[in-house]
Design an enzyme around this catalytic site. Structure first.
Site, PDB file in Angstrom:
ATOM      1  N   ASN A 190      -8.047   2.514  -8.985  1.00  0.00           N
ATOM      2  CA  ASN A 190      -7.114   3.613  -9.219  1.00  0.00           C
ATOM      3  C   ASN A 190      -7.811   4.958  -9.287  1.00  0.00           C
ATOM      4  O   ASN A 190      -7.186   5.992  -9.127  1.00  0.00           O
ATOM      5  CB  ASN A 190      -6.352   3.392 -10.537  1.00  0.00           C
ATOM      6  CG  ASN A 190      -5.432   2.183 -10.447  1.00  0.00           C
ATOM      7  OD1 ASN A 190      -4.655   2.053  -9.506  1.00  0.00           O
ATOM      8  ND2 ASN A 190      -5.564   1.281 -11.398  1.00  0.00           N
TER       9      ASN A 190
ATOM     10  N   ARG B 109     -30.812   4.751  13.737  1.00  0.00           N
ATOM     11  CA  ARG B 109     -29.447   5.266  13.860  1.00  0.00           C
ATOM     12  C   ARG B 109     -28.674   4.454  14.902  1.00  0.00           C
ATOM     13  O   ARG B 109     -29.243   3.622  15.613  1.00  0.00           O
ATOM     14  CB  ARG B 109     -29.493   6.748  14.212  1.00  0.00           C
ATOM     15  CG  ARG B 109     -30.006   7.598  13.037  1.00  0.00           C
ATOM     16  CD  ARG B 109     -30.202   9.028  13.447  1.00  0.00           C
ATOM     17  NE  ARG B 109     -28.999   9.568  14.075  1.00  0.00           N
ATOM     18  CZ  ARG B 109     -28.985  10.612  14.909  1.00  0.00           C
ATOM     19  NH1 ARG B 109     -30.121  11.230  15.212  1.00  0.00           N
ATOM     20  NH2 ARG B 109     -27.864  11.028  15.433  1.00  0.00           N
TER      21      ARG B 109
ATOM     22  N   SER C  79     -50.487  11.459  21.034  1.00  0.00           N
ATOM     23  CA  SER C  79     -49.846  12.062  19.867  1.00  0.00           C
ATOM     24  C   SER C  79     -49.328  13.463  20.158  1.00  0.00           C
ATOM     25  O   SER C  79     -49.871  14.186  20.991  1.00  0.00           O
ATOM     26  CB  SER C  79     -50.854  12.149  18.722  1.00  0.00           C
ATOM     27  OG  SER C  79     -51.207  10.846  18.321  1.00  0.00           O
TER      28      SER C  79
ATOM     29  N   ALA D  46       0.825  -1.214   0.000  1.00  0.00           N
ATOM     30  CA  ALA D  46       0.000   0.000   0.000  1.00  0.00           C
ATOM     31  C   ALA D  46       0.856   1.259   0.000  1.00  0.00           C
ATOM     32  O   ALA D  46       0.491   2.275   0.566  1.00  0.00           O
ATOM     33  CB  ALA D  46      -0.911   0.003   1.220  1.00  0.00           C
TER      34      ALA D  46
ATOM     35  N   ASN E  26      -1.913 -10.357 -15.433  1.00  0.00           N
ATOM     36  CA  ASN E  26      -1.531 -10.471 -14.026  1.00  0.00           C
ATOM     37  C   ASN E  26      -2.444  -9.606 -13.161  1.00  0.00           C
ATOM     38  O   ASN E  26      -2.544  -8.407 -13.364  1.00  0.00           O
ATOM     39  CB  ASN E  26      -0.073 -10.002 -13.879  1.00  0.00           C
ATOM     40  CG  ASN E  26       0.388  -9.998 -12.434  1.00  0.00           C
ATOM     41  OD1 ASN E  26      -0.125 -10.750 -11.607  1.00  0.00           O
ATOM     42  ND2 ASN E  26       1.370  -9.155 -12.139  1.00  0.00           N
TER      43      ASN E  26
ATOM     44  N   ARG F 282      -4.510   9.224  -8.927  1.00  0.00           N
ATOM     45  CA  ARG F 282      -5.678   9.337  -9.808  1.00  0.00           C
ATOM     46  C   ARG F 282      -7.007   9.430  -9.054  1.00  0.00           C
ATOM     47  O   ARG F 282      -8.041   9.708  -9.644  1.00  0.00           O
ATOM     48  CB  ARG F 282      -5.717   8.165 -10.794  1.00  0.00           C
ATOM     49  CG  ARG F 282      -4.820   8.395 -11.989  1.00  0.00           C
ATOM     50  CD  ARG F 282      -4.743   7.175 -12.873  1.00  0.00           C
ATOM     51  NE  ARG F 282      -3.942   6.119 -12.265  1.00  0.00           N
ATOM     52  CZ  ARG F 282      -3.910   4.860 -12.715  1.00  0.00           C
ATOM     53  NH1 ARG F 282      -4.649   4.525 -13.754  1.00  0.00           N
ATOM     54  NH2 ARG F 282      -3.142   3.960 -12.139  1.00  0.00           N
TER      55      ARG F 282
ATOM     56  N   GLU G  51       5.574  -6.689 -18.208  1.00  0.00           N
ATOM     57  CA  GLU G  51       4.777  -5.477 -18.015  1.00  0.00           C
ATOM     58  C   GLU G  51       4.427  -4.882 -19.375  1.00  0.00           C
ATOM     59  O   GLU G  51       5.240  -4.930 -20.313  1.00  0.00           O
ATOM     60  CB  GLU G  51       5.567  -4.458 -17.180  1.00  0.00           C
ATOM     61  CG  GLU G  51       5.729  -4.874 -15.731  1.00  0.00           C
ATOM     62  CD  GLU G  51       4.393  -5.187 -15.058  1.00  0.00           C
ATOM     63  OE1 GLU G  51       3.546  -4.295 -14.964  1.00  0.00           O
ATOM     64  OE2 GLU G  51       4.187  -6.352 -14.671  1.00  0.00           O
TER      65      GLU G  51
ATOM     66  N   GLY H   9       0.156  -6.392 -16.687  1.00  0.00           N
ATOM     67  CA  GLY H   9       1.247  -7.299 -17.022  1.00  0.00           C
ATOM     68  C   GLY H   9       0.681  -8.533 -17.709  1.00  0.00           C
ATOM     69  O   GLY H   9      -0.396  -9.003 -17.362  1.00  0.00           O
TER      70      GLY H   9
ATOM     71  N   ALA I  31     -48.303   9.297  17.352  1.00  0.00           N
ATOM     72  CA  ALA I  31     -47.747  10.052  16.226  1.00  0.00           C
ATOM     73  C   ALA I  31     -47.170  11.378  16.701  1.00  0.00           C
ATOM     74  O   ALA I  31     -47.768  12.060  17.529  1.00  0.00           O
ATOM     75  CB  ALA I  31     -48.839  10.309  15.200  1.00  0.00           C
TER      76      ALA I  31
HETATM   77  C1  UD1 Z   1       1.074  -4.221 -11.158  1.00  0.00           C
HETATM   78  C2  UD1 Z   1       1.813  -5.403 -11.783  1.00  0.00           C
HETATM   79  C3  UD1 Z   1       1.121  -5.788 -13.080  1.00  0.00           C
HETATM   80  C4  UD1 Z   1      -0.328  -6.119 -12.830  1.00  0.00           C
HETATM   81  C5  UD1 Z   1      -1.022  -4.953 -12.112  1.00  0.00           C
HETATM   82  C6  UD1 Z   1      -2.392  -5.383 -11.682  1.00  0.00           C
HETATM   83  C7  UD1 Z   1       4.157  -5.147 -11.146  1.00  0.00           C
HETATM   84  C8  UD1 Z   1       5.494  -4.746 -11.599  1.00  0.00           C
HETATM   85  N1  UD1 Z   1       3.180  -5.016 -12.024  1.00  0.00           N
HETATM   86  O1  UD1 Z   1       1.212  -3.122 -12.033  1.00  0.00           O
HETATM   87  O2  UD1 Z   1       1.761  -6.894 -13.674  1.00  0.00           O
HETATM   88  O3  UD1 Z   1      -0.985  -6.410 -14.048  1.00  0.00           O
HETATM   89  O4  UD1 Z   1      -0.299  -4.577 -10.934  1.00  0.00           O
HETATM   90  O5  UD1 Z   1      -3.107  -4.282 -11.174  1.00  0.00           O
HETATM   91  O6  UD1 Z   1       4.002  -5.586 -10.027  1.00  0.00           O
HETATM   92  N2  UD1 Z   1       3.284  -0.524  -4.605  1.00  0.00           N
HETATM   93  C9  UD1 Z   1       4.083  -0.316  -3.514  1.00  0.00           C
HETATM   94  N3  UD1 Z   1       5.340   0.171  -3.714  1.00  0.00           N
HETATM   95  C10 UD1 Z   1       5.829   0.446  -4.948  1.00  0.00           C
HETATM   96  C11 UD1 Z   1       4.996   0.234  -6.053  1.00  0.00           C
HETATM   97  C12 UD1 Z   1       3.736  -0.256  -5.857  1.00  0.00           C
HETATM   98  O7  UD1 Z   1       3.683  -0.567  -2.379  1.00  0.00           O
HETATM   99  O8  UD1 Z   1       6.972   0.872  -5.020  1.00  0.00           O
HETATM  100  C13 UD1 Z   1       1.953  -1.041  -4.396  1.00  0.00           C
HETATM  101  C14 UD1 Z   1       0.859  -0.073  -4.811  1.00  0.00           C
HETATM  102  O9  UD1 Z   1       0.436   0.706  -3.714  1.00  0.00           O
HETATM  103  C15 UD1 Z   1      -0.236  -1.002  -5.280  1.00  0.00           C
HETATM  104  C16 UD1 Z   1       0.521  -2.213  -5.822  1.00  0.00           C
HETATM  105  O10 UD1 Z   1       1.784  -2.173  -5.210  1.00  0.00           O
HETATM  106  O11 UD1 Z   1      -1.026  -1.440  -4.180  1.00  0.00           O
HETATM  107  C17 UD1 Z   1       0.640  -2.216  -7.332  1.00  0.00           C
HETATM  108  O12 UD1 Z   1       1.366  -1.101  -7.768  1.00  0.00           O
HETATM  109  P1  UD1 Z   1       1.030  -0.354  -9.116  1.00  0.00           P
HETATM  110  O13 UD1 Z   1       1.981   0.748  -9.284  1.00  0.00           O
HETATM  111  O14 UD1 Z   1      -0.415  -0.046  -9.175  1.00  0.00           O
HETATM  112  O15 UD1 Z   1       1.390  -1.487 -10.194  1.00  0.00           O
HETATM  113  P2  UD1 Z   1       0.829  -1.601 -11.637  1.00  0.00           P
HETATM  114  O16 UD1 Z   1       1.636  -0.744 -12.535  1.00  0.00           O
HETATM  115  O17 UD1 Z   1      -0.631  -1.445 -11.641  1.00  0.00           O
HETATM  116 MG    MG Z   2      -2.092  -0.584 -10.353  1.00  0.00          MG
END
Ligand code: UD1
Ligand code: MG
Length: 453
Positions: A236, A325, A397, A16, A178, A22, A163, A148, A372
């Site tokens: 995203n 609530r 009421s 994360a 992927n 975005r 990728e 990927g 009521a």
């Molecule tokens: C990644 C995969 C891709 C796959 C896609 C699916 C890699 C290299 N590529 O690409 O093959 O199809 O997800 O959605 O893994 N994150 C970190 N640190 C970093 C980079 C990323 O914690 O340095 C975390 C991001 O917060 C996210 C996840 O890893 O939760 C994926 O990173 P993101 O940059 O979205 O990878 P994609 O380019 O989407």
């Molecule tokens: Mg991604």
């Protein structure tokens, strides 16, 4: 989805550290909610269902909110900080200390892919138990776009993940993609992660390169393909978030129906992650459940209700147009009707509040009747006060009950009363202007006005 059923120790690494620009949000992406729960909490809970021996969460250092969220997690989750982020392999590397001495299957999941299922994670881990070095969750999207690509050999084994930005036209033509979710054998991961380089289009350390490394070492890698594309929705943007929310809602609707609830129009009923719905519950159109709701067997929720942090006991009927609530506890066979708002109040079994009321900070005894327009005046501008109404009491009421006040069991309150003092059991309290009649006044008045504008 088939898998060897061998048991294996599991560790979970949740990524994360990405910025999620975005979303165009001041709030970090993974703290946006699906079904009333943050995406990151959703993913943590899914991973937790596998009873992992180790859990690690990798976050960046750019969000005080996310740092605070991580800080509040229990000690079973190790927090690793990746700053600056240099790719998914680099992210997992930050979690390696938390995996020290662990052997088994390491599951890597993304906090922005909230709908991945527990069974899927289990199936991936089982592949490691069955001797694979890595198992990747694949899917075939309508538009493979920037995902990927998964390259398979003639035996259907995974050779490499390429990728999109690094792929040649042949590779781009592959439609198996992927999802990002994978399981990797712990020993291989910890020994070889450092061998991944950043010689690629983005200049990042790609975790996906672990596949080619494994193959080069004669290891077996496999793909499990999900036919549930929603499971791998990566969020995203706000529209992705809405799409994931919609998919989540359908899961909950089907689950409620599967468990024996009738949904008059499922597409208009909205659940939270933890909504508990019993058997033979009937839910009308346009009902929204916020977090913390439990609905017992045989309850009917009529259309257009909003229910949050509330419990409804067996056989009660709610709505239409009711609002429950947080802290509303509705007793068995009770009735809460249209335009009634209940907050932090216990409504006894068989009690009725059928029309136009506010019941807050109150205790209503069994069988009581709330007329009521009854209002519990619970707030004096500084503090909240309690109203207690005994069993079988009758509130006429349009009464205002100025708390703190107690109306004892069986007492009556005359309509239109403003009650500021306790009423004893069996008494009638009337607190309103006494009615007077002025003989002939109306007729005389009309006469004097005749001919004048
Ligand atoms: C990644 C995969 C891709 C796959 C896609 C699916 C890699 C290299 N590529 O690409 O093959 O199809 O997800 O959605 O893994 N994150 C970190 N640190 C970093 C980079 C990323 O914690 O340095 C975390 C991001 O917060 C996210 C996840 O890893 O939760 C994926 O990173 P993101 O940059 O979205 O990878 P994609 O380019 O989407
Ligand atoms: Mg991604």
């Amino acid at each position: 989805m088939s898998a060897a059923m061998t048991d294996i120790a599991v560790a979970a690494v949740i990524l994360a550290a990405g910025k999620g620009v975005r979303m165009k949000s001041a709030r970090p992406k993974v703290l946006h909610e699906i079904g009333g729960r943050t995406m990151i909490a959703q993913v943590i809970e899914t991973a937790r269902a596998l009873a992992p021996q180790r859990m690690a969460l990798v976050i960046g250092d750019h969000s005080p909110e996310l740092t605070a969220f991580a800080g509040a997690l229990d000690a079973s989750i190790a927090i690793a900080v990746q700053a600056p982020p240099k790719g998914t392999a680099h992210a997992v590397e930050q979690a390696l200390p938390a995996l020290d001495g662990f052997s088994g299957a390491v599951l890597v999941v993304y906090a922005d892919t909230p709908l991945v299922r527990e069974e899927t994670l289990r199936a991936l881990a089982s592949e490691i138990a069955g001797g694979a070095t890595a198992a990747v969750l694949g899917f075939t999207p309508d538009d493979p776009g920037g995902y990927g690509r998964l390259k398979l050999d003639a035996n259907g084994e995974l050779v490499a993940i390429v990728e999109a930005k690094d792929a040649d036209p042949d590779e781009l033509a592959i439609d198996l993609c992927n999802s990002g979710v994978m399981a990797i054998e712990a020993d291989f991961l910890t020994r070889r992660l450092k061998d991944i380089d950043n010689k690629n289009a983005k200049g990042e350390f790609y975790l996906t390169d672990i596949i080619a490394l494994a193959r080069a070492g004669g290891k077996r890698c496999v793909v499990i393909e999900t036919d549930d594309e929603e499971e791998v929705i990566g969020v995203n943007s706000r529209s992705d978030l809405a799409e994931a929310e919609a998919a989540f809602q359908w899961r909950k609707r089907f689950a409620a129906m599967e468990d024996g609830a009738t949904l008059a129009d499922p597409s208009t009923v909205y659940f939270s992650f933890d909504t508990a719905v019993g058997k033979d519950v009937v839910i009308g159109q346009h009902v929204v459940f916020g977090p913390g709701v439990s609905i017992a067997d045989g309850v009917e929720i009529k259309p257009f209700c909003h229910v949050e942090g509330a419990s409804v006991a067996k056989g009660a009927v709610i709505g239409p147009f009711a609002r429950l609530r947080p802290g509303a506890e509705i007793g068995a066979d009770a009735r809460v009707g249209n335009f009634v708002e209940v907050k932090k109040a216990v409504i006894g079994a068989d009690a009725k509040a059928n029309h136009l009321s506010y019941i807050g900070d109150a205790e209503i005894g069994a069988g009581a009747n709330i007329g009521a327009g009854t209002i519990t005046c619970n707030y004096d501008g500084h503090a909240k006060h309690k109203t207690v109404i005994g069993a079988n009491a009758f509130i006429g009421s349009n009464s205002a009950l100025v708390a703190p006040v107690t109306i004892a069991a069986g007492a009556y309150v005359g309509s239109g009363s403003v009650i500021t003092r306790d009423v004893d059991a069996g008494d009638l309290a009337v607190a309103r202007g006494r009615q007077t009649a002025i003989k002939g006044w109306a007729a005389r008045f009309r006469k004097t006005r005749k001919g004048k504008s």
